[in-house]
Design a protein around this motif. Sequence first.
Motif, PDB file in Angstrom:
ATOM      1  N   SER A   1      54.811   3.273 -17.171  1.00  0.00           N
ATOM      2  CA  SER A   1      53.663   4.110 -16.811  1.00  0.00           C
ATOM      3  C   SER A   1      53.951   5.583 -17.058  1.00  0.00           C
ATOM      4  O   SER A   1      53.036   6.362 -17.352  1.00  0.00           O
ATOM      5  CB  SER A   1      53.280   3.886 -15.343  1.00  0.00           C
ATOM      6  OG  SER A   1      54.349   4.233 -14.478  1.00  0.00           O
ATOM      7  N   GLY A   2      55.227   5.975 -16.988  1.00  0.00           N
ATOM      8  CA  GLY A   2      55.593   7.351 -17.282  1.00  0.00           C
ATOM      9  C   GLY A   2      55.464   7.707 -18.748  1.00  0.00           C
ATOM     10  O   GLY A   2      55.530   8.887 -19.114  1.00  0.00           O
ATOM     11  N   GLY A   3      55.245   6.691 -19.603  1.00  0.00           N
ATOM     12  CA  GLY A   3      55.041   6.929 -21.026  1.00  0.00           C
ATOM     13  C   GLY A   3      53.586   6.960 -21.424  1.00  0.00           C
ATOM     14  O   GLY A   3      53.273   7.027 -22.618  1.00  0.00           O
ATOM     15  N   ILE A   4      52.695   6.876 -20.449  1.00  0.00           N
ATOM     16  CA  ILE A   4      51.252   6.945 -20.715  1.00  0.00           C
ATOM     17  C   ILE A   4      50.717   8.260 -20.163  1.00  0.00           C
ATOM     18  O   ILE A   4      50.916   8.574 -18.988  1.00  0.00           O
ATOM     19  CB  ILE A   4      50.508   5.766 -20.057  1.00  0.00           C
ATOM     20  CG1 ILE A   4      51.083   4.437 -20.538  1.00  0.00           C
ATOM     21  CG2 ILE A   4      49.015   5.837 -20.357  1.00  0.00           C
ATOM     22  CD1 ILE A   4      50.533   3.226 -19.796  1.00  0.00           C
ATOM     23  N   TYR A   5      50.075   9.022 -20.998  1.00  0.00           N
ATOM     24  CA  TYR A   5      49.580  10.334 -20.571  1.00  0.00           C
ATOM     25  C   TYR A   5      48.086  10.444 -20.848  1.00  0.00           C
ATOM     26  O   TYR A   5      47.632  10.204 -21.979  1.00  0.00           O
ATOM     27  CB  TYR A   5      50.323  11.445 -21.314  1.00  0.00           C
ATOM     28  CG  TYR A   5      49.859  12.841 -20.944  1.00  0.00           C
ATOM     29  CD1 TYR A   5      50.115  13.361 -19.677  1.00  0.00           C
ATOM     30  CD2 TYR A   5      49.180  13.638 -21.863  1.00  0.00           C
ATOM     31  CE1 TYR A   5      49.697  14.631 -19.335  1.00  0.00           C
ATOM     32  CE2 TYR A   5      48.756  14.927 -21.529  1.00  0.00           C
ATOM     33  CZ  TYR A   5      49.018  15.417 -20.254  1.00  0.00           C
ATOM     34  OH  TYR A   5      48.601  16.672 -19.913  1.00  0.00           O
ATOM     35  N   LEU A   6      47.325  10.753 -19.818  1.00  0.00           N
ATOM     36  CA  LEU A   6      45.897  10.996 -19.966  1.00  0.00           C
ATOM     37  C   LEU A   6      45.674  12.471 -20.249  1.00  0.00           C
ATOM     38  O   LEU A   6      45.867  13.322 -19.379  1.00  0.00           O
ATOM     39  CB  LEU A   6      45.141  10.578 -18.696  1.00  0.00           C
ATOM     40  CG  LEU A   6      44.947   9.075 -18.476  1.00  0.00           C
ATOM     41  CD1 LEU A   6      44.188   8.826 -17.183  1.00  0.00           C
ATOM     42  CD2 LEU A   6      44.208   8.443 -19.641  1.00  0.00           C
TER      43      LEU A   6
ATOM     44  N   LYS B   1      36.353  20.643 -19.882  1.00  0.00           N
ATOM     45  CA  LYS B   1      37.155  21.344 -20.880  1.00  0.00           C
ATOM     46  C   LYS B   1      37.434  20.462 -22.097  1.00  0.00           C
ATOM     47  O   LYS B   1      37.367  20.908 -23.228  1.00  0.00           O
ATOM     48  CB  LYS B   1      38.476  21.794 -20.250  1.00  0.00           C
ATOM     49  CG  LYS B   1      38.297  22.857 -19.165  1.00  0.00           C
ATOM     50  CD  LYS B   1      39.641  23.295 -18.647  1.00  0.00           C
ATOM     51  CE  LYS B   1      39.492  24.401 -17.594  1.00  0.00           C
ATOM     52  NZ  LYS B   1      40.798  24.837 -17.068  1.00  0.00           N
ATOM     53  N   ALA B   2      37.774  19.221 -21.847  1.00  0.00           N
ATOM     54  CA  ALA B   2      38.086  18.296 -22.942  1.00  0.00           C
ATOM     55  C   ALA B   2      37.945  16.876 -22.430  1.00  0.00           C
ATOM     56  O   ALA B   2      38.344  16.585 -21.299  1.00  0.00           O
ATOM     57  CB  ALA B   2      39.505  18.540 -23.448  1.00  0.00           C
ATOM     58  N   PRO B   3      37.395  15.989 -23.224  1.00  0.00           N
ATOM     59  CA  PRO B   3      37.288  14.589 -22.798  1.00  0.00           C
ATOM     60  C   PRO B   3      38.673  13.958 -22.677  1.00  0.00           C
ATOM     61  O   PRO B   3      39.629  14.386 -23.330  1.00  0.00           O
ATOM     62  CB  PRO B   3      36.478  13.947 -23.923  1.00  0.00           C
ATOM     63  CG  PRO B   3      36.720  14.821 -25.110  1.00  0.00           C
ATOM     64  CD  PRO B   3      36.852  16.215 -24.566  1.00  0.00           C
ATOM     65  N   LEU B   4      38.767  12.939 -21.853  1.00  0.00           N
ATOM     66  CA  LEU B   4      40.040  12.264 -21.674  1.00  0.00           C
ATOM     67  C   LEU B   4      40.409  11.460 -22.907  1.00  0.00           C
ATOM     68  O   LEU B   4      39.563  10.819 -23.522  1.00  0.00           O
ATOM     69  CB  LEU B   4      39.974  11.335 -20.455  1.00  0.00           C
ATOM     70  CG  LEU B   4      39.909  11.992 -19.074  1.00  0.00           C
ATOM     71  CD1 LEU B   4      39.848  10.914 -18.000  1.00  0.00           C
ATOM     72  CD2 LEU B   4      41.096  12.909 -18.837  1.00  0.00           C
TER      73      LEU B   4
END
Length: 385
Positions: free
Chosen positions: A86-91, A223-226
């Motif tokens: 999960s630490g390798g997934i960034y939104l 600001k920016a879409p996910l």
Amino acid sequence: MAPVAPPVWTVVPFAVYLLLIALTPLFAARFWEKNRNKLILAVISSLPVVCWLVLGGNALGTEWLLGSVKEYIVFIVLLAALFVISGGIYLKGSLAGTPIVNTAFLAVGALMASLVGTTGASMLLIRPMLRANEKRLRKVHMVVFFIFVVSNGGGMLTPLGDPPLFLGFLRGVDFLWTLRLWKPWLVVNVALLVIFNILDQVVLNKEERERAGSQLEEVQQVKAPLSIRGGLNFLWLLGVVATIFLVGTYGERIHHSEDVLKLVQVVGMLAMAGLSLVMTGKAVRQANRFTWGPIIEVAVIFIGIFITMVPALKFLELRGGELGLTEPWQFFWASGVLSSFLDNAPTYLTFTSLAVGVVNAKTAAGLSAEHLGGLMSHPMGAPLL
């Protein structure tokens, strides 16, 4: 040879260690900050228990200790694998910090928690939620409800969701058993989401009155879409789920050794975590501010718990019927009270072991199957099913 209950004094190190975990951060915060000091407390608390189990004359002591250590290894490897992946997934990106968006964040987190664990869901969603609300003045209630929904209540549907449920799975609870709890899960989480949405709207309205200009217009700016970086890690998460479910559910058809099956689970989970580390760019983990500190802290604290709790759990299994807790409602309230200030994993194991002792005592007393069925249908009695 029939097992003999440990003497009462062997339960004391477990109680003392739990008190140290609860009180040291309050009264010696600087000391508690270092994982080395946590390990020192774990070793000191565990030493009397290890000596008694190995040298105390109980023929089953060493076997009990080794069994708990094996459970600890599988337990901590699961947490570490979920933490790493999960630490390798960034939104990336930021949505509007409105009450409806914030509620949606929590709802998604509640759904994800049972699949990737409460820790994984929390790591994934907390930063984008805070970014979405960076213009808001009051954010404390958001974090509190995030903890309620995503970090706790959302993970009760599978053994992957919460550590105590995984411990129950290791002790024989069917992987899909907790899906029976979907109605309580739905009631609790919907209630929390409704309360949060109302509270967040009240807070936003108050900020709107107190600040010059339009607070609502400011927070509604996207600001920016996910977007997702490191999306390949969802495949490794699926690999962890498959490993746990397939080996735990069908492994006995292939091999009858419990130790071999646990080893397969450990190797499979480590393989998924290793693939995540190798195939995820460093920039993604840096964006998540990934460090090893949190999982090391959990590993250090829980090694003390898993060792010191051995005599306590065996005492409850063999003499728990003498303690006066015999009805499902008593288990419900007693376990809830204890878990309010004790980690829910040792609470779960404490009361499942107590349930074993109660059922053994009632069986010996010749109570009816109907009477026993009421206790065994309670979630705290699940490992005995």
